[in-house]
Design a protein around this motif. Sequence first.
Motif, PDB file in Angstrom:
ATOM      1  N   ARG A 146      14.648  50.844  79.989  1.00  0.00           N
ATOM      2  CA  ARG A 146      15.263  49.735  80.724  1.00  0.00           C
ATOM      3  C   ARG A 146      16.108  50.207  81.910  1.00  0.00           C
ATOM      4  N   ARG A 147      16.081  51.459  82.244  1.00  0.00           N
ATOM      5  CA  ARG A 147      17.012  51.992  83.242  1.00  0.00           C
ATOM      6  C   ARG A 147      16.913  51.277  84.588  1.00  0.00           C
ATOM      7  N   ASP A 148      15.734  50.762  84.943  1.00  0.00           N
ATOM      8  CA  ASP A 148      15.562  50.109  86.248  1.00  0.00           C
ATOM      9  C   ASP A 148      15.585  48.588  86.162  1.00  0.00           C
ATOM     10  N   MET A 149      15.871  48.048  85.000  1.00  0.00           N
ATOM     11  CA  MET A 149      15.845  46.592  84.814  1.00  0.00           C
ATOM     12  C   MET A 149      17.041  45.929  85.505  1.00  0.00           C
ATOM     13  N   ALA A 150      16.764  44.862  86.250  1.00  0.00           N
ATOM     14  CA  ALA A 150      17.839  44.073  86.849  1.00  0.00           C
ATOM     15  C   ALA A 150      18.484  43.211  85.776  1.00  0.00           C
ATOM     16  N   ALA A 151      19.809  43.186  85.727  1.00  0.00           N
ATOM     17  CA  ALA A 151      20.507  42.408  84.699  1.00  0.00           C
ATOM     18  C   ALA A 151      21.955  42.215  85.103  1.00  0.00           C
ATOM     19  N   HIS A 152      22.593  41.272  84.411  1.00  0.00           N
ATOM     20  CA  HIS A 152      24.010  41.015  84.597  1.00  0.00           C
ATOM     21  C   HIS A 152      24.698  40.980  83.231  1.00  0.00           C
ATOM     22  N   ASP A 153      25.997  40.743  83.271  1.00  0.00           N
ATOM     23  CA  ASP A 153      26.843  40.767  82.082  1.00  0.00           C
ATOM     24  C   ASP A 153      26.230  39.995  80.917  1.00  0.00           C
ATOM     25  N   LEU A 154      25.780  38.769  81.183  1.00  0.00           N
ATOM     26  CA  LEU A 154      25.219  37.914  80.137  1.00  0.00           C
ATOM     27  C   LEU A 154      24.009  38.563  79.471  1.00  0.00           C
ATOM     28  N   ASN A 155      23.187  39.272  80.271  1.00  0.00           N
ATOM     29  CA  ASN A 155      21.988  39.908  79.732  1.00  0.00           C
ATOM     30  C   ASN A 155      22.338  41.086  78.833  1.00  0.00           C
ATOM     31  N   TYR A 156      23.361  41.851  79.220  1.00  0.00           N
ATOM     32  CA  TYR A 156      23.768  42.982  78.379  1.00  0.00           C
ATOM     33  C   TYR A 156      24.271  42.484  77.027  1.00  0.00           C
ATOM     34  N   LEU A 157      25.031  41.389  77.048  1.00  0.00           N
ATOM     35  CA  LEU A 157      25.513  40.804  75.796  1.00  0.00           C
ATOM     36  C   LEU A 157      24.349  40.305  74.947  1.00  0.00           C
ATOM     37  N   ALA A 158      23.347  39.742  75.602  1.00  0.00           N
ATOM     38  CA  ALA A 158      22.179  39.233  74.873  1.00  0.00           C
ATOM     39  C   ALA A 158      21.407  40.355  74.200  1.00  0.00           C
ATOM     40  N   LEU A 159      21.220  41.467  74.913  1.00  0.00           N
ATOM     41  CA  LEU A 159      20.381  42.551  74.409  1.00  0.00           C
ATOM     42  C   LEU A 159      21.075  43.415  73.366  1.00  0.00           C
ATOM     43  N   THR A 160      22.381  43.318  73.249  1.00  0.00           N
ATOM     44  CA  THR A 160      23.098  44.109  72.235  1.00  0.00           C
ATOM     45  C   THR A 160      23.416  43.300  70.981  1.00  0.00           C
ATOM     46  N   GLY A 161      22.989  42.049  70.934  1.00  0.00           N
ATOM     47  CA  GLY A 161      23.236  41.233  69.754  1.00  0.00           C
ATOM     48  C   GLY A 161      24.576  40.533  69.746  1.00  0.00           C
ATOM     49  N   LEU A 162      25.452  40.853  70.683  1.00  0.00           N
ATOM     50  CA  LEU A 162      26.777  40.242  70.672  1.00  0.00           C
ATOM     51  C   LEU A 162      26.720  38.751  70.982  1.00  0.00           C
ATOM     52  N   LEU A 163      25.838  38.370  71.900  1.00  0.00           N
ATOM     53  CA  LEU A 163      25.753  36.956  72.275  1.00  0.00           C
ATOM     54  C   LEU A 163      25.291  36.106  71.096  1.00  0.00           C
ATOM     55  N   SER A 164      24.473  36.674  70.232  1.00  0.00           N
ATOM     56  CA  SER A 164      23.959  35.918  69.084  1.00  0.00           C
ATOM     57  C   SER A 164      25.054  35.533  68.103  1.00  0.00           C
ATOM     58  N   LEU A 165      26.207  36.186  68.200  1.00  0.00           N
ATOM     59  CA  LEU A 165      27.298  35.933  67.254  1.00  0.00           C
ATOM     60  C   LEU A 165      28.297  34.897  67.760  1.00  0.00           C
ATOM     61  N   THR A 166      28.087  34.350  68.966  1.00  0.00           N
ATOM     62  CA  THR A 166      29.096  33.485  69.575  1.00  0.00           C
ATOM     63  C   THR A 166      28.953  32.007  69.249  1.00  0.00           C
ATOM     64  N   GLY A 167      27.817  31.566  68.702  1.00  0.00           N
ATOM     65  CA  GLY A 167      27.651  30.159  68.357  1.00  0.00           C
ATOM     66  C   GLY A 167      28.043  29.885  66.925  1.00  0.00           C
ATOM     67  N   ASP A 168      27.886  28.610  66.505  1.00  0.00           N
ATOM     68  CA  ASP A 168      28.092  28.313  65.094  1.00  0.00           C
ATOM     69  C   ASP A 168      26.755  28.423  64.369  1.00  0.00           C
ATOM     70  N   ARG A 169      26.716  28.054  63.128  1.00  0.00           N
ATOM     71  CA  ARG A 169      25.507  28.257  62.340  1.00  0.00           C
ATOM     72  C   ARG A 169      24.317  27.457  62.857  1.00  0.00           C
ATOM     73  N   GLU A 170      24.584  26.305  63.428  1.00  0.00           N
ATOM     74  CA  GLU A 170      23.501  25.456  63.895  1.00  0.00           C
ATOM     75  C   GLU A 170      23.288  25.528  65.406  1.00  0.00           C
ATOM     76  N   GLY A 171      24.293  25.991  66.134  1.00  0.00           N
ATOM     77  CA  GLY A 171      24.265  25.882  67.582  1.00  0.00           C
ATOM     78  C   GLY A 171      23.699  27.088  68.300  1.00  0.00           C
ATOM     79  N   ALA A 172      23.477  26.897  69.593  1.00  0.00           N
ATOM     80  CA  ALA A 172      23.030  27.981  70.455  1.00  0.00           C
ATOM     81  C   ALA A 172      24.187  28.926  70.727  1.00  0.00           C
ATOM     82  N   PRO A 173      23.893  30.140  71.165  1.00  0.00           N
ATOM     83  CA  PRO A 173      24.977  31.056  71.523  1.00  0.00           C
ATOM     84  C   PRO A 173      25.897  30.436  72.571  1.00  0.00           C
ATOM     85  N   GLY A 174      27.177  30.731  72.454  1.00  0.00           N
ATOM     86  CA  GLY A 174      28.142  30.204  73.417  1.00  0.00           C
ATOM     87  C   GLY A 174      28.130  30.995  74.711  1.00  0.00           C
ATOM     88  N   MET A 175      28.496  30.327  75.803  1.00  0.00           N
ATOM     89  CA  MET A 175      28.547  30.987  77.107  1.00  0.00           C
ATOM     90  C   MET A 175      29.882  31.707  77.269  1.00  0.00           C
TER      91      MET A 175
END
Length: 372
Positions: free
Chosen positions: A131-160
């Motif tokens: 992935r060294r040449d992949m274009a990305a921003h802060d939100l994408n790094y959080l998504a790819l490390t699993g951290l974003l998946s922990l921000t919602g509730d049990r039923e909801g989408a990940p929080g922004m």
Amino acid sequence: MLPLAGIRVLDFSTLLPGPMAGLFLAEAGAEVIKIERPGTGDEMRSYSPRFGEDSANFVLLNRGKRSIAIDLKAPGALEQLTPLIESTDVLIEQFRPGVMERLGLGHAALSRINPSLVYCSITGFGQTGPRRDMAAHDLNYLALTGLLSLTGDREGAPGMPQMPIADIAAGTYPALVNVLLALLKRQRTGQGCHLDISMTDNLFVLAYWGLADGFAAGTWPTAGSALTTGASPRYQIYRTADGGYLSAGPIEQRFWDVFCRLIDLDPALRNDARDPAATRAGVAARIAAYPTVHWRRVFEGQDACCAVVTNLADAVRDPHVIDRRIFDRRVGVGDETIPALPVPIDPALRDSAVVKSAPRLGADNSLAGMGG
């Protein structure tokens, strides 16, 4: 004597991670020189709101620095910068891997000019890997490390996320720590090094508890399933009667006992191990029965690990913040000033100048033998 007095930093970075790391170094006494493109400079200069000729964001992040405007693709650019490179201690860049090499400014080339140079590269995914040449921003790094998946509730989408977690926590801070460690090592060896700061790599440390659960017990956390992701009534955000919110974190039993007493929770619900969902609902009902001001008074001065959720405007005017004087320093443009960023450097190690300005684009071109 400031701890970094006499240290020269050439900063080729733009926007947030590198410039903030440079700000920290400058506040500790380093001479930080931004290398910017002619005409436009750092992209952050163009942002809004405006403060003088540049954006307030740029001014906050570049307080006390200098600026050289030079076209790095122009013939002779490297030769023009060589005397500066020879006298530089730290170089910061955050281009994609390979860009500085194409400009003749890669680590291998510059270490031949200055073997003691500490060369810090900040990227999203590091200098190697698929992935060294992949274009990305802060939100994408959080998504790819699993951290974003922990921000919602049990039923909801990940929080922004409402703040650039990866840029600062996984870019700026690791860059700063590694630069300082490299300078300490250089004192002993005389040799510089190339620091590979990957924001994605460095995010995983923020999920240390989830990694412990997953690696040791095979119980990988999900949103709403763990202590700090919404499963426990002891670590929740509860809504008040007038639409405000209370952050409640009475995890330890001694705090939980105080919390239950203060909100007058039904004794049958106080053993939350029996039915966490029922206890959570009971607490929510109690908090929802009274307005925010009531709960602020109830928890004031109590050992219950609770705080009313406040907005940023009120937070900077909080009596504790004012007493700590963290916004006393200013950044100025002409006769106007605004509070400077409260950088995490102890006052004993930080430049005591109350007011400093951010650099005008190209104001220090003379350092590279160029007109201002």
